[in-house]
Structure formats: C-alpha cells, structure tokens
Design a protein around this motif. Structure first.
Motif, short mmCIF file in Angstrom:
data_model
loop_
_atom_site.label_atom_id
_atom_site.label_comp_id
_atom_site.label_asym_id
_atom_site.label_seq_id
_atom_site.Cartn_x
_atom_site.Cartn_y
_atom_site.Cartn_z
N ILE A 61 -32.17 8.04 21.06
CA ILE A 61 -31.20 8.84 21.80
C ILE A 61 -29.86 8.72 21.10
N ARG A 62 -29.28 9.83 20.70
CA ARG A 62 -28.06 9.80 19.90
C ARG A 62 -26.81 10.06 20.74
N LEU A 63 -25.68 9.59 20.21
CA LEU A 63 -24.41 9.98 20.77
C LEU A 63 -24.22 11.47 20.52
N SER A 64 -23.37 12.11 21.31
CA SER A 64 -23.13 13.53 21.09
C SER A 64 -22.52 13.75 19.71
N ARG A 65 -22.71 14.93 19.17
CA ARG A 65 -22.21 15.20 17.82
C ARG A 65 -20.69 15.08 17.77
N PHE A 75 -17.78 14.23 25.73
CA PHE A 75 -18.27 13.65 24.48
C PHE A 75 -19.31 12.56 24.75
N LEU A 76 -19.28 11.99 25.96
CA LEU A 76 -20.18 10.87 26.27
C LEU A 76 -21.59 11.32 26.62
N ALA A 77 -21.80 12.60 26.78
CA ALA A 77 -23.15 13.10 27.10
C ALA A 77 -24.07 12.83 25.92
N PRO A 78 -25.18 12.09 26.12
CA PRO A 78 -26.08 11.76 25.01
C PRO A 78 -26.93 12.95 24.59
N GLU A 79 -27.43 12.90 23.37
CA GLU A 79 -28.37 13.91 22.87
C GLU A 79 -29.77 13.33 22.98
N LEU A 80 -30.55 13.86 23.90
CA LEU A 80 -31.92 13.39 24.08
C LEU A 80 -32.84 14.09 23.08
N PRO A 81 -33.84 13.38 22.57
CA PRO A 81 -34.76 14.02 21.63
C PRO A 81 -35.60 15.06 22.34
N ALA A 82 -35.74 16.21 21.75
CA ALA A 82 -36.54 17.28 22.34
C ALA A 82 -37.87 17.37 21.62
N ILE A 83 -38.96 17.27 22.38
CA ILE A 83 -40.29 17.41 21.78
C ILE A 83 -40.59 18.90 21.70
N SER A 84 -39.85 19.56 20.86
CA SER A 84 -39.94 21.02 20.80
C SER A 84 -39.75 21.49 19.37
N GLU A 85 -40.10 22.75 19.14
CA GLU A 85 -39.88 23.38 17.85
C GLU A 85 -38.39 23.69 17.69
N PHE A 86 -37.80 23.27 16.60
CA PHE A 86 -36.38 23.51 16.40
C PHE A 86 -36.07 25.00 16.34
N SER A 87 -36.94 25.76 15.67
CA SER A 87 -36.67 27.18 15.47
C SER A 87 -36.79 27.98 16.77
N SER A 88 -37.71 27.59 17.65
CA SER A 88 -37.91 28.34 18.89
C SER A 88 -37.29 27.67 20.11
N SER A 114 -49.78 5.20 3.11
CA SER A 114 -49.07 6.37 3.64
C SER A 114 -49.31 6.46 5.14
N PHE A 115 -48.24 6.70 5.90
CA PHE A 115 -48.34 6.83 7.35
C PHE A 115 -47.67 8.13 7.80
N GLY A 116 -48.21 8.70 8.85
CA GLY A 116 -47.60 9.87 9.46
C GLY A 116 -46.97 9.52 10.79
N THR A 117 -45.85 10.14 11.11
CA THR A 117 -45.22 9.98 12.42
C THR A 117 -44.35 11.20 12.69
N VAL A 118 -44.08 11.49 13.94
CA VAL A 118 -43.30 12.68 14.29
C VAL A 118 -41.89 12.31 14.73
N ILE A 119 -41.77 11.56 15.81
CA ILE A 119 -40.44 11.15 16.26
C ILE A 119 -40.15 9.77 15.69
#
Length: 373
Positions: A162-166, A195-208, A91-96
């Motif tokens: 890094i994802r493409l925009s939704r 539409f070409l603007a990428p979605e960068l991963p946010a090291i943040s709480e989704f709820s806040s 078993s391994f743990g990872t966040v991103i």
C-alpha cells in the motif's frame, strides 16, 4: 507398450512419463517448437511441489512472500533429493510484488540455501507468471545455456503493498533535497489533508481499470451463462477439490510450519462445500445488482507458492532422476483486455494443438485456469 494420455493445461504440450500433455493460456505471443526426439535433448520435468494454498489473512499472514517461495524450494529439494549446487538457474513468477523483495526468486533462493552464484530472476505476467517462468527455463535448456533449472511461482495476498499518495510521495522527495528550514517550511505549507489518502493496489487491468470479475460478468452475459450454471460449476469444483484432499490425491503438497505455532499447514483451507440454496443467497460481487459473479463462484484471494525441477532428458539420466513429463510445446496469445480478457484458452488451445499436430479428440484431460465459474 506405454499408454499415451494427453493433458491440456495452462501453457504447453507435456508428455507424462512416456505419455503426453498439452496446454495453452496466456497474454503474450511466444512459442517454442519441441517435439519429443528421444535423443536425450528433450526437456523434461522431474517433479513439482507446492505449499498449501491458504486464504489471504489466515495462517500465513505473518510471513513474507519470499518465505513461502523458500518453503516451496526446500520442499522441492527434499522431494527430489537433488544437491542445491547442481541447479544452474532459478526463475519465479509473481503478480503483486513486495517492493522490498522485487526479485523474489533471488531472495527465496538465498533463503533456501542455494549458492549465491546461482542466478535467479522474477517474471510477472498476470495469471500465467509461473508458466512463463517454466517456459523461460525451457528456452535456456533448449539453447544449451543451462542444464538444470528450477521454476516456480508465488502469490501473497495477505500483505499487498500500500503506497503513500503520489502527491505526498512527491512532497517527501522534494523535502529530501531541501537545504534550509525555510525551504522545508515553504514546501510543508503546500500540504493538504487529502495527501494522506493511501493508494491501494488494484487487482485490475491498468489499461481498462477493470477487475477480472467485471470481465467475467461481461463474458457470462455475452455467452448467456446463467447464475445457476455458474453456481453448479463452482459446487462441482469445490467438491472435486475436497475429494482430492480427503483421498490423498494432492501428493505435490508440502507442509509448511506456521510461525509462532506448533502446527503445520497441510491442506488448502479455501475449499468450501455449499448447497445451491446457500450460494443463491449471495449478492453479486462486481456488477451490481444484476451481475452473476459472487464470492461463492469466484476464486478467493490466496497465499501460496510452488516450484518444479526441469532438465534435459540426458541430464536427468546422468543424475539418476526419473522424469514425470516431457515439455514439448507452448503458446502465448494476446486479446482485447476489455471484451476478451478471459478468452485466452479459447484462442490458445487450437493454436497449440495445431503446432503439436493434435486434434481436440486426442486430449484425454483438460485443465484450464479457473478464476470464475
């Protein structure tokens, strides 16, 4: 008679080689009641290793996260001398997570030469993912599901997804279903440059939508912890880390070959010895201009992996393995993600001590996850 030294770490009560170790840190409520019985059923930690922790974007940059996890697994096998075939579960743990290797425990295990019949799974739980991997394995061993488990963790900030925009993703998915050229051209007419603007991963709480840095700044203000106090604490932390490296105390570290070079990573490269004057020059990193968290008193983005071997005491004796610790108690707690995000230890520590029948004065060494001074 063996002296008893109790350690409070991230999540559990650990007894080191006839001694004891307790810990608490977490985001969800969970618990296992494990007192040392001495009848062979106790859960023990045989050994653990880790790769050097390197600043993101440095020597590990051309690797993938499962490469680092594989190195930790291979290091553990070399350190303990175990046969890979005796490992029942990994078993391994990872966040991103890297999308291509979403079950990174499985990919790392296969890469390290473990049997393809050895199951593996990955868990994510913010700062305590690898501890969750450990306590998951404890549960399997406690319930008699498995005898020998490997638990670990990996984080690789050099290559976060890094994802493409939704909107662009939706367009491409629709395009894939189009049957005629006319339909495709009609869909393309809805395309916009935004539409070409990428979605960068946010090291943040989704709820806040806040990073831990913002939470740390708020907490420092609430408890009136000054910038100077935080800088001094950070200086002490880096000095202790430098001393540990130079004196050879980090015996759990396994070297990693750097791809394309005839060198190995053998040290953590984020340790920095600074002066008060140097640290005072840095500007706030999160709450500007009045925050107190800076690049100098906050943790750096890191690449690294770790792994440990866990069994029952009976199995360890059967295999001729000498345990380093008993694993006896753990507790996870949950707080308000805005105002109390970083107060997990303050709530979990008394909880796990109560479960263990211990007092604060019983603990000789405390280890608390430190992301910000």
């Amino acid at each position: 008679m063996v002296p008893v030294t109790r350690f409070l770490t991230h999540s559990g009560i650990w007894k080191l080689g006839g001694t004891a170790f307790t810990g608490a840190r977490g985001l969800q409520t969970s618990a296992v009641n494990r007192k040392v019985k001495g009848d062979g059923s106790d859960i023990v930690l045989i050994d653990g290793v880790r790769t050097p922790f390197l600043l993101a974007g440095t020597d590990y940059a051309s690797l993938m996260p499962h490469d680092l996890a594989r190195e930790a697994l291979l290091g553990l096998v070399a350190r303990t001398g175990i046969e890979k075939s005796i490992v029942d579960y990994i078993s391994f743990g990872t966040v991103i997570q890297e999308v291509k290797t979403s079950n990174i425990a499985r990919e790392a295990a296969l890469g390290a030469g473990f049997s393809d019949r050895t199951p593996a799974h990955t868990v994510t739980m913010a700062c305590i993912s690898s501890n969750q991997a450990i306590t998951t394995c404890m549960g399997y061993i406690r319930d008699g599901v498995y005898d020998v488990c490997v638990a670990g963790g990996v984080e690789f900030m050099s290559d976060v997804p890094i994802r493409l925009s939704r909107k662009l993703r939706a367009m491409l998915l629709k395009m894939n279903k189009m049957k005629t050229v006319q339909q495709k051209l009609s869909l393309l007419s809805t395309f916009r440059p935004g539409f070409l603007a990428p979605e960068l991963p946010a090291i943040s709480e989704f709820s806040s939508q806040e990073t831990m840095g913002h939470s740390a700044d708020r907490l420092a203000a609430a408890f009136e912890v000054s910038r100077q106090e935080q800088d001094e604490f950070a200086m002490r932390s880096h000095k202790a880390a430098d001393d540990a490296q130079s004196k050879g105390y980090l015996s759990d570290l396994v070297p990693v070959k750097i791809p394309g070079k005839d060198i190995y990573a053998t040290r953590d490269n984020g340790v920095r010895i600074s002066t008060k004057e140097q640290m005072a020059k840095l500007k706030p990193a999160f709450v500007k201009p009045f925050g107190t968290i800076t690049a100098a008193n906050a943790s750096f983005l890191t690449d690294g992996a770790s792994a440990c071997l866990i069994t029952s005491e009976k199995t360890a004796k059967k295999l001729g393995l000498k345990p380093k610790a008993y694993l006896t108690e753990f507790v996870y707690v949950s707080q308000d993600p805005v105002d109390q995000l970083l107060l997990g230890p303050a709530y979990a520590v008394p909880n796990v001590l109560k479960r263990a029948g211990l007092k604060f004065s019983d603990i000789d060494v405390w280890e608390i996850h430190e992301a910000f001074a």
